[in-house]
Motif scaffolding. Structure first.
Motif, PDB file in Angstrom:
ATOM      1  N   PRO C 195       0.820  -1.211   0.000  1.00 20.60           N
ATOM      2  CA  PRO C 195       0.000   0.000   0.000  1.00 20.60           C
ATOM      3  C   PRO C 195       0.854   1.261   0.000  1.00 20.60           C
ATOM      4  CG  PRO C 195      -0.144  -1.112   2.125  1.00 20.60           C
ATOM      5  CD  PRO C 195       0.591  -2.019   1.204  1.00 20.60           C
ATOM      6  N   VAL C 196       2.022   1.184   0.648  1.00 19.36           N
ATOM      7  CA  VAL C 196       2.884   2.367   0.718  1.00 19.36           C
ATOM      8  C   VAL C 196       3.362   2.756  -0.683  1.00 19.36           C
ATOM      9  CG1 VAL C 196       5.112   3.203   1.525  1.00 19.36           C
ATOM     10  CG2 VAL C 196       3.618   1.969   3.077  1.00 19.36           C
ATOM     11  N   ILE C 197       3.772   1.757  -1.446  1.00 15.55           N
ATOM     12  CA  ILE C 197       4.263   2.062  -2.796  1.00 15.55           C
ATOM     13  C   ILE C 197       3.155   2.654  -3.652  1.00 15.55           C
ATOM     14  CG2 ILE C 197       5.115   1.000  -4.919  1.00 15.55           C
ATOM     15  CD1 ILE C 197       6.620  -0.992  -3.139  1.00 15.55           C
ATOM     16  N   VAL C 198       1.990   2.061  -3.564  1.00 14.32           N
ATOM     17  CA  VAL C 198       0.862   2.565  -4.347  1.00 14.32           C
ATOM     18  C   VAL C 198       0.570   4.009  -3.977  1.00 14.32           C
ATOM     19  CG1 VAL C 198      -1.604   2.342  -4.737  1.00 14.32           C
ATOM     20  CG2 VAL C 198      -0.179   0.297  -4.612  1.00 14.32           C
ATOM     21  N   TYR C 199       0.476   4.240  -2.696  1.00  7.87           N
ATOM     22  CA  TYR C 199       0.114   5.573  -2.236  1.00  7.87           C
ATOM     23  C   TYR C 199       1.207   6.581  -2.589  1.00  7.87           C
ATOM     24  CZ  TYR C 199      -1.732   9.175   0.861  1.00  7.87           C
ATOM     25  OH  TYR C 199      -2.239  10.340   1.363  1.00  7.87           O
ATOM     26  N   ALA C 200       2.470   6.137  -2.502  1.00 12.42           N
ATOM     27  CA  ALA C 200       3.568   7.041  -2.831  1.00 12.42           C
ATOM     28  C   ALA C 200       3.499   7.463  -4.297  1.00 12.42           C
ATOM     29  CB  ALA C 200       4.902   6.366  -2.528  1.00 12.42           C
ATOM     30  N   THR C 201       3.154   6.518  -5.168  1.00 12.52           N
ATOM     31  CA  THR C 201       3.056   6.845  -6.586  1.00 12.52           C
ATOM     32  C   THR C 201       1.994   7.916  -6.822  1.00 12.52           C
ATOM     33  OG1 THR C 201       3.495   4.529  -6.950  1.00 12.52           O
ATOM     34  CG2 THR C 201       2.856   5.806  -8.854  1.00 12.52           C
ATOM     35  N   LEU C 202       0.868   7.735  -6.159  1.00 10.76           N
ATOM     36  CA  LEU C 202      -0.198   8.719  -6.313  1.00 10.76           C
ATOM     37  C   LEU C 202       0.199  10.048  -5.675  1.00 10.76           C
ATOM     38  CD1 LEU C 202      -3.229   6.405  -5.542  1.00 10.76           C
ATOM     39  CD2 LEU C 202      -2.355   7.107  -7.764  1.00 10.76           C
ATOM     40  N   ARG C 203       0.985   9.938  -4.618  1.00 10.76           N
ATOM     41  CA  ARG C 203       1.422  11.141  -3.899  1.00 10.76           C
ATOM     42  C   ARG C 203       2.333  11.994  -4.781  1.00 10.76           C
ATOM     43  NH1 ARG C 203      -0.370  14.440  -0.318  1.00 10.76           N
ATOM     44  NH2 ARG C 203      -1.802  12.732  -0.402  1.00 10.76           N
ATOM     45  N   ILE C 204       3.162  11.330  -5.610  1.00  7.75           N
ATOM     46  CA  ILE C 204       4.047  12.084  -6.503  1.00  7.75           C
ATOM     47  C   ILE C 204       3.211  13.020  -7.375  1.00  7.75           C
ATOM     48  CG2 ILE C 204       5.632  11.898  -8.459  1.00  7.75           C
ATOM     49  CD1 ILE C 204       6.625   9.275  -7.281  1.00  7.75           C
ATOM     50  N   ALA C 205       2.121  12.482  -7.918  1.00  8.76           N
ATOM     51  CA  ALA C 205       1.243  13.304  -8.753  1.00  8.76           C
ATOM     52  C   ALA C 205       0.725  14.498  -7.964  1.00  8.76           C
ATOM     53  CB  ALA C 205       0.079  12.455  -9.263  1.00  8.76           C
ATOM     54  N   ALA C 206       0.357  14.260  -6.708  1.00 13.89           N
ATOM     55  CA  ALA C 206      -0.169  15.350  -5.884  1.00 13.89           C
ATOM     56  C   ALA C 206       0.899  16.411  -5.645  1.00 13.89           C
ATOM     57  CB  ALA C 206      -0.680  14.796  -4.557  1.00 13.89           C
ATOM     58  N   VAL C 207       2.140  15.969  -5.406  1.00 17.00           N
ATOM     59  CA  VAL C 207       3.215  16.940  -5.165  1.00 17.00           C
ATOM     60  C   VAL C 207       3.433  17.787  -6.421  1.00 17.00           C
ATOM     61  CG1 VAL C 207       5.659  17.236  -4.611  1.00 17.00           C
ATOM     62  CG2 VAL C 207       4.337  15.484  -3.442  1.00 17.00           C
ATOM     63  N   ILE C 208       3.368  17.140  -7.586  1.00 21.28           N
ATOM     64  CA  ILE C 208       3.559  17.899  -8.828  1.00 21.28           C
ATOM     65  C   ILE C 208       2.517  18.999  -8.957  1.00 21.28           C
ATOM     66  CG2 ILE C 208       3.417  17.734 -11.349  1.00 21.28           C
ATOM     67  CD1 ILE C 208       4.686  14.959 -11.086  1.00 21.28           C
ATOM     68  N   THR C 209       1.269  18.674  -8.729  1.00 20.92           N
ATOM     69  CA  THR C 209       0.238  19.712  -8.846  1.00 20.92           C
ATOM     70  C   THR C 209       0.438  20.797  -7.795  1.00 20.92           C
ATOM     71  OG1 THR C 209      -1.194  18.311  -7.538  1.00 20.92           O
ATOM     72  CG2 THR C 209      -1.625  18.362  -9.896  1.00 20.92           C
ATOM     73  N   HIS C 210       0.869  20.396  -6.607  1.00 22.73           N
ATOM     74  CA  HIS C 210       1.066  21.407  -5.567  1.00 22.73           C
ATOM     75  C   HIS C 210       2.208  22.357  -5.921  1.00 22.73           C
ATOM     76  CE1 HIS C 210      -1.781  19.280  -3.074  1.00 22.73           C
ATOM     77  NE2 HIS C 210      -1.725  20.280  -2.226  1.00 22.73           N
ATOM     78  N   ILE C 211       3.316  21.775  -6.427  1.00 23.53           N
ATOM     79  CA  ILE C 211       4.440  22.650  -6.791  1.00 23.53           C
ATOM     80  C   ILE C 211       3.991  23.638  -7.856  1.00 23.53           C
ATOM     81  CG2 ILE C 211       6.691  22.724  -7.912  1.00 23.53           C
ATOM     82  CD1 ILE C 211       7.358  20.082  -6.595  1.00 23.53           C
ATOM     83  N   ALA C 212       3.315  23.100  -8.872  1.00 26.89           N
ATOM     84  CA  ALA C 212       2.848  23.988  -9.944  1.00 26.89           C
ATOM     85  C   ALA C 212       1.886  25.033  -9.389  1.00 26.89           C
ATOM     86  CB  ALA C 212       2.176  23.163 -11.036  1.00 26.89           C
ATOM     87  N   GLY C 213       1.003  24.583  -8.519  1.00 25.99           N
ATOM     88  CA  GLY C 213       0.010  25.496  -7.961  1.00 25.99           C
ATOM     89  C   GLY C 213       0.654  26.622  -7.178  1.00 25.99           C
ATOM     90  N   PHE C 214       1.583  26.288  -6.302  1.00 26.91           N
ATOM     91  CA  PHE C 214       2.215  27.330  -5.495  1.00 26.91           C
ATOM     92  C   PHE C 214       3.083  28.238  -6.350  1.00 26.91           C
ATOM     93  CE2 PHE C 214       1.110  24.597  -1.857  1.00 26.91           C
ATOM     94  CZ  PHE C 214       0.531  25.561  -1.060  1.00 26.91           C
ATOM     95  N   SER C 215       3.733  27.647  -7.357  1.00 32.77           N
ATOM     96  CA  SER C 215       4.550  28.489  -8.233  1.00 32.77           C
ATOM     97  C   SER C 215       3.663  29.434  -9.023  1.00 32.77           C
ATOM     98  CB  SER C 215       5.363  27.625  -9.197  1.00 32.77           C
ATOM     99  OG  SER C 215       6.198  26.769  -8.465  1.00 32.77           O
ATOM    100  N   PHE C 216       2.502  28.940  -9.372  1.00 31.77           N
ATOM    101  CA  PHE C 216       1.557  29.767 -10.127  1.00 31.77           C
ATOM    102  C   PHE C 216       1.186  31.021  -9.339  1.00 31.77           C
ATOM    103  CE2 PHE C 216      -2.933  30.788 -11.163  1.00 31.77           C
ATOM    104  CZ  PHE C 216      -2.759  31.140 -12.502  1.00 31.77           C
ATOM    105  N   ILE C 217       0.952  30.843  -8.037  1.00 32.11           N
ATOM    106  CA  ILE C 217       0.599  32.031  -7.261  1.00 32.11           C
ATOM    107  C   ILE C 217       1.838  32.733  -6.705  1.00 32.11           C
ATOM    108  CG2 ILE C 217      -1.762  31.343  -6.662  1.00 32.11           C
ATOM    109  CD1 ILE C 217      -0.698  30.290  -4.028  1.00 32.11           C
ATOM    110  N   GLY C 218       2.996  32.318  -7.176  1.00 33.60           N
ATOM    111  CA  GLY C 218       4.211  33.062  -6.854  1.00 33.60           C
ATOM    112  C   GLY C 218       4.887  32.679  -5.563  1.00 33.60           C
ATOM    113  N   LEU C 219       4.496  31.554  -4.967  1.00 34.01           N
ATOM    114  CA  LEU C 219       5.091  31.175  -3.694  1.00 34.01           C
ATOM    115  C   LEU C 219       6.160  30.107  -3.834  1.00 34.01           C
ATOM    116  CD1 LEU C 219       1.869  31.068  -1.489  1.00 34.01           C
ATOM    117  CD2 LEU C 219       3.483  32.939  -1.787  1.00 34.01           C
TER     118      LEU C 219
END
Lengths: 269, 324, 289
Positions: C195-219
């Motif tokens: 379960p950890v590996i599965v969740y980690a894979t999905l988590r990578i996608a979440a981190v990508i959107t978060h990085i893009a999101g925060f960069s978008f608003i300049g943070l």
């Protein structure tokens, strides 16, 4: 005793159920003939992997991919079940054939109360039934299967009951469904000895009420003490059949004889 | 101290689970001994604490109260490391459930684990040892590279036996070793156990709810109900005196259609098994229960030589028979 | 088990498709310097907002930078960072969960209370606070993510360890005389991983959107870094005239997230037996989003 009619209520002819995997075919049921009479308990006995459970699921029309009924006829009340559509089959299940499973708790939806399980069993064959009208009947049936506090049980969820109680509820569902044929797939294998006895006694009183019961088991004691007819299954085939007394008195097939010989561990003591 | 004839001896052993206020006893004030070279049967319904007791004897669980002696040594307070030093002498055969083996392990890894922990061997010696053991339980070396999920229930059970017996332990706990398998395998496995005992003089605690199997292999039988010992039969064929044992025996179905059961049910049914607040633990279901039973809990007393019964009405054997 | 998992995964077409996209993108990111013909930060005002051409396949932005090259260099910022972050999260969360589950008692209490604290922080608020104090930067964001997201992993591992501790095979390992280290490393740890590996894979996608999101608003990443979020922000003003500036980085994010999700769900099917299927993902997934 109920008079035994000569025409079987359920007749299985040359049934074949195969399971297909990519590189092989498993012949789980391979040309089985069987007759089940009203008012009798017909035991189907065999070791694990002999195909006895697949056989009962075939009768219920519950075989899914990769399994397939390849050949044969299943005659119930004058109709061949294999020719029925899935919709018609759904009506037959519950109305004409009911089934009791080995793990009763797993076979019941855990978030549905017992009364609704029972009502569901009625509803499949009686669309006009109203929940309220049925409650007194349910109480009686639950008392009948040895559950002493029916009001409390009706309001319980399956996980609140012990394994033995769940199995009784399953028997009760079989009764309210008013089906003429009841398939009990290892109904007592997961239960304690003392509970096993009382469940078997419920089944016997159902038999005395004229219901045809198929009892699937691997326990010879259960067969000897409850069943009237028996079929011995091995590798998907019926290797011996007859009344329980006949078979126990003179087992013909070597495998049956092997089963019946008692455990001779005494000499090893 | 225990005398040297006993493999295992326990005194006043209890195990409670749960928080301080709502403690539930799985095993309550149990005392008995297992002699060297005997098979002691332990029967009872599910939830009576028999598996917990088996695990306590091997110190896989920590007792709440009481003492455990293994071959004369008091192992009650042994640490994990101290226990490790003597674990090669005691083993357990687990119920062959899906969880009995590490899913990532092959049969080779499963069986070689105890050997690697206790014996200095090279791979060749180990393989020879494992092959020999597998053959003893009716398998062969072709199974070594399989994973447990590739085995059938009976094969898995035999691998479990091989794992437990490979070190040649003195004492083996068989926890429902034959309960979930069909009769053909049951016979084979009982034979394997009996043979191993005969050849190597193992001592067993044979835990099962299958009376027939217990009667077939055990020297003495101990009956448990809700964590308490109800009766200890001095031999497998001894006449049961406790009402609970009688009920259990009456529930055994004879595999013979000509022997019809006479008595049907010898106990009251209750929905859930709960320890009553006072008195004998069995009284809510006992057909002979009286006022005394509801208030005072009976001690386990020796009625005849080696025959122990925990029932108020055992002082006078007739009382029970008259009541019946 | 391992054999089966591999076979099941290979047969799962969508998972393989996801994995292929991930691998291709990773290779592109790794060899960005060779593939991309332009410096992603090289300003060439004379050539600003150029349409698609042979030299600039996706055109240029308002500073005349090659959009395709910026996207390729952006892989490093978004994917590589996300993978690194997730890896660190695992390094923190998994051992803490193991300790909590195996030792129980005070250690368990301590770890779980810390996990509670970590998961009660609203991620945006914390990110704003950190950036407000230490200044906007991708590194600061990464710290915030690690601080917040180790907790679900620790919980997941802890609960499987507690379940595993009671299983027969762990008890059998003790009975077979295994040392504590063997019991933990050979019997408990590998069985917590699926379960950890599965969740980690999905988590990578979440981190990508978060990085893009925060960069978008300049943070997050600061211009002129070729971050996809930054690119989206740049494109915002040109949405009417040059929608490509907004479209291409958006598409890049969608593809990456899509690929990781496909792969993650394929892994879930392959690693986790049917009964438990998706249960892990449903239970713990996406609670922080």
């Amino acid at each position: 005793m109920i008079l035994m009619s000569n025409t079987p209520v359920l007749q299985i002819k040359n049934l074949k159920t195969y399971f297909y995997s990519r590189d092989s075919v498993v012949k789980a049921v391979d040309g089985v003939n069987m007759e089940v009479h009203s008012g009798r308990i017909t035991a189907l006995i065999g070791g694990s992997g002999s195909g006895k459970s697949v056989m009962s699921r075939s009768v219920m029309g519950l075989i899914d991919k990769p399994g397939k009924i390849v050949d044969g006829e299943i005659w119930l009340n004058g109709r061949d079940l294999r020719l029925l559509s899935e919709k018609e089959m759904r009506k037959v299940r519950g109305k004409e054939i009911a089934m009791i499973f080995q793990e009763p708790a797993a076979a019941m939806n855990p978030v549905v109360k017992i009364k609704d399980h029972l009502f569901e069993a009625v509803h499949t064959h009686d669309r006009k039934a109203r929940r309220k009208d049925k409650m007194p009947a349910f109480r009686e049936v639950l008392l009948g299967v040895g559950l002493r506090d029916p009001d409390k049980i009706l309001e319980s969820y399956p996980f609140e009951l012990s394994g033995g109680m769940c199995q009784r509820v399953m028997v009760a569902m079989g009764i309210v469904a008013n089906a003429g044929v009841l398939i009990a797939d290892e109904p007592t294998s997961s239960l304690d000895l003392t509970t096993q006895i009382s469940i078997l006694e419920e089944l016997m009183s159902l038999r005395d009420a004229g219901i045809a019961i198929i009892l699937i088991t691997h326990d010879l004691g259960v067969v000897a003490q409850t069943a009237d007819d028996m079929y011995v299954m091995k590798d998907g085939k019926i290797i011996e059949s007859g009344t329980v007394r006949e078979v126990f008195a003179a087992p013909k097939h070597p495998y049956t004889r092997y089963l019946m010989e008692p455990v001779h561990v005494e000499e090893l003591r | 101290m225990s005398d040297s004839g006993n493999m295992v001896e326990v005194k006043g052993l209890s195990k409670a689970y749960g928080q301080r206020r709502q403690e539930k006893y799985a095993v309550y004030n149990v005392s008995f001994a297992i002699c060297k070279g005997e098979i002691l049967g332990l029967v009872g319904e599910s939830g009576c604490g028999k598996s917990t007791l088996g695990r306590l004897l091997l110190r896989l669980e920590r007792p709440t109260k009481g003492e455990i002696y293994f071959d004369g040594q008091d192992i009650t307070g042994y640490s994990f490391t101290e226990m490790r030093k003597i674990r090669d002498r005691m083993q357990m055969i687990f119920q062959s459930s899906a969880n009995a083996f590490n899913p990532y392990y092959t049969v080779r890894q499963i069986i070689s684990e105890p050997v690697m922990n206790y014996r200095k061997t090279d791979a060749g010696e180990r393989d020879a040892l494992m092959t020999e053991m597998l053959e003893k339980v009716g398998l062969d070396s072709s199974y070594l590279n399989r994973y447990s999920h590739e085995l059938s229930g009976g094969q898995r059970q035999r691998v479990g036996i091989a794992r437990a017996l490979i070190l040649g332990p003195d004492f083996v706990v068989c926890d429902e070793a034959v309960s979930s398998i069909d009769f053909v395998l049951k016979k084979q496995i009982l034979k394997i156990l009996a043979e191993q005992k005969k050849k190597n003089g193992f001592t067993y605690l044979f835990i099962s709810h299958d009376m027939a199997a217990v009667k077939a292999v055990c020297d003495r039988i101990m009956v448990m109900y809700l964590g308490n010992i109800m009766e200890i039969l001095p031999e497998a064929e001894a006449k049961a005196l406790h009402p609970y044992t009688q009920a259990l025996l009456a529930a055994v179905l004879e595999p013979d259609p000509n022997v019809k059961r006479e008595k049907k049910i010898l106990f009251k049914e209750s929905g859930e098994l709960a320890i009553p607040e006072a008195g004998c633990v069995f009284w809510p279901r006992c057909l002979y229960a009286t006022e005394t039973c509801m208030h005072r809990s009976p001690e386990l007393r020796e009625i005849y030589d080696g025959h122990f019964v925990a029932c108020h009405y055992m002082k006078n054997k007739r009382t029970l028979e008259e009541n019946a | 088990m391992i054999k089966n998992t591999g076979r099941k995964l290979l047969r799962n077409k969508s998972a393989m498709f996801g994995l292929m996209i991930i691998l291709i993108l990773l290779l592109m990111g790794l060899f960005a310097g060779r593939i991309a013909s332009h410096d992603p930060t090289l300003v060439d005002i004379t050539n600003k907002l150029a349409p698609s051409s042979k030299e600039y396949p996706l055109g240029t932005d308002q500073m005349g930078r090659c959009i395709l090259c910026r996207l390729i260099y952006g892989i490093e910022i978004s994917m590589f960072t996300a993978i690194k972050v997730t890896f660190i999260i695992l390094l923190v969360g998994v051992p803490l969960g193991m300790i909590a589950g195996y030792c129980g008692g005070i250690a368990d209490n301590l770890v779980m209370r810390l996990a509670d604290i970590a998961s009660t922080f609203p991620s945006t608020l914390l990110a704003l606070a950190v950036v407000g104090i230490f200044g906007p930067s991708l590194d600061h964001l990464v710290l915030v993510f690690i601080f917040l997201w180790w907790a679900p992993f620790a919980r997941m591992v802890r609960s499987s360890v507690i379940k595993l501790k009671e299983t027969e095979f762990v008890m059998a390992a003790e009975a077979a005389g295994c040392s504590r280290r063997d019991i933990i490393m050979k019997h408990i740890f590998p069985n917590t991983l699926s379960p950890v590996i599965v969740y980690a894979t999905l988590r990578i996608a979440a981190v990508i959107t978060h990085i893009a999101g925060f960069s978008f608003i300049g943070l997050g990443s600061q211009p002129p870094a070729p971050d996809w979020g930054v690119m989206l922000n740049d494109g915002r003003q040109y949405i009417d005239t040059h929608p490509g500036m907004l479209f291409w980085p958006g598409l890049a994010i969608v593809i990456v997230v899509f690929a990781f999700n496909l792969f993650g769900e394929g892994l879930n099917d392959a690693l986790i037996p049917a009964e438990e299927e998706m249960a892990v993902v449903k239970e713990t997934g996406d609670s922080n989003e």
